[in-house]
Design a protein around this motif. Structure first.
Motif, PDB file in Angstrom:
ATOM      1  N   SER A   1       0.850  -1.194   0.000  1.00  0.00           N
ATOM      2  CA  SER A   1       0.000   0.000   0.000  1.00  0.00           C
ATOM      3  C   SER A   1       0.883   1.240   0.000  1.00  0.00           C
ATOM      4  CB  SER A   1      -0.898   0.016   1.239  1.00  0.00           C
ATOM      5  OG  SER A   1      -0.126   0.294   2.398  1.00  0.00           O
ATOM      6  N   ASP A   2       0.276   2.382  -0.292  1.00  0.00           N
ATOM      7  CA  ASP A   2       0.992   3.647  -0.125  1.00  0.00           C
ATOM      8  C   ASP A   2       1.314   3.819   1.351  1.00  0.00           C
ATOM      9  OD1 ASP A   2       1.008   4.411  -2.789  1.00  0.00           O
ATOM     10  OD2 ASP A   2      -0.887   5.498  -2.632  1.00  0.00           O
ATOM     11  N   ALA A   3       2.479   4.350   1.632  1.00  0.00           N
ATOM     12  CA  ALA A   3       2.900   4.546   3.014  1.00  0.00           C
ATOM     13  C   ALA A   3       2.161   5.734   3.631  1.00  0.00           C
ATOM     14  CB  ALA A   3       4.406   4.770   3.079  1.00  0.00           C
ATOM     15  N   GLU A   4       1.547   5.500   4.765  1.00  0.00           N
ATOM     16  CA  GLU A   4       0.922   6.570   5.538  1.00  0.00           C
ATOM     17  C   GLU A   4       1.786   6.791   6.765  1.00  0.00           C
ATOM     18  OE1 GLU A   4      -3.240   5.963   6.284  1.00  0.00           O
ATOM     19  OE2 GLU A   4      -3.534   5.044   4.330  1.00  0.00           O
ATOM     20  N   GLY A   5       2.383   7.971   6.867  1.00  0.00           N
ATOM     21  CA  GLY A   5       3.298   8.232   7.967  1.00  0.00           C
ATOM     22  C   GLY A   5       4.522   7.345   7.926  1.00  0.00           C
ATOM     23  N   GLY A   6       4.909   6.934   6.720  1.00  0.00           N
ATOM     24  CA  GLY A   6       6.081   6.085   6.547  1.00  0.00           C
ATOM     25  C   GLY A   6       5.820   4.602   6.720  1.00  0.00           C
ATOM     26  N   VAL A   7       4.555   4.222   7.028  1.00  0.00           N
ATOM     27  CA  VAL A   7       4.207   2.818   7.258  1.00  0.00           C
ATOM     28  C   VAL A   7       3.304   2.326   6.122  1.00  0.00           C
ATOM     29  CG1 VAL A   7       3.026   1.190   8.795  1.00  0.00           C
ATOM     30  CG2 VAL A   7       4.416   3.042   9.755  1.00  0.00           C
TER      31      VAL A   7
END
Length: 125
Positions: free
Chosen positions: A17-23
């Motif tokens: 997935s696209d990283a949200e907050g680097g995660v």
């Protein structure tokens, strides 16, 4: 079989997935789940483990075979999906939803990840 457009894919059949907050979230594709057959056991990386792009970080066992799980990125595991450990069939029934495998804080992302269209062409070929 439809690969979600918002995800990126590895040639080892993992999605990211696209990283949200680097995660980012990691799972295996519907193509891989179908090829494996009924998944009966999942060994996932543990929280705090460091995973390396392209290297084995766990395994999935099905009624047909055992398959290594490869990380599409390098980073630190921040969550493993306990629901999949408890009910590995989620990998087959919902590979892009409840059957996700682990979440990783990304430190390095390889350039060779594929778009949904590129992955579809790769698996068709």
């Amino acid at each position: 079989m439809s690969n979600p457009q918002q995800l990126r894919y590895s040639k080892e059949h993992e999605w990211l997935s696209d990283a949200e907050g680097g995660v980012a979230t990691v799972g295996i594709t519907e193509f891989a789940a179908n090829a494996l057959g009924d998944v009966v056991y999942a060994q996932l990386p543990e929280v705090g483990d460091t995973v390396t792009a392209g290297e084995s970080c766990g395994e999935l066992e099905s009624t047909k075979s055992v398959s290594d799980l490869y990380s599409p990125v390098t980073g630190e595991v921040v969550e493993a999906n306990q629901d999949v450990v408890d009910d590995p069939s989620l990998v087959n029934s919902a590979p892009f939803e409840g059957g996700w495998l682990f979440k990783v804080r990304i430190t390095d992302e390889p350039a060779e990840l594929l778009s949904a269209d590129e992955y579809t062409a790769f698996t068709a070929g």
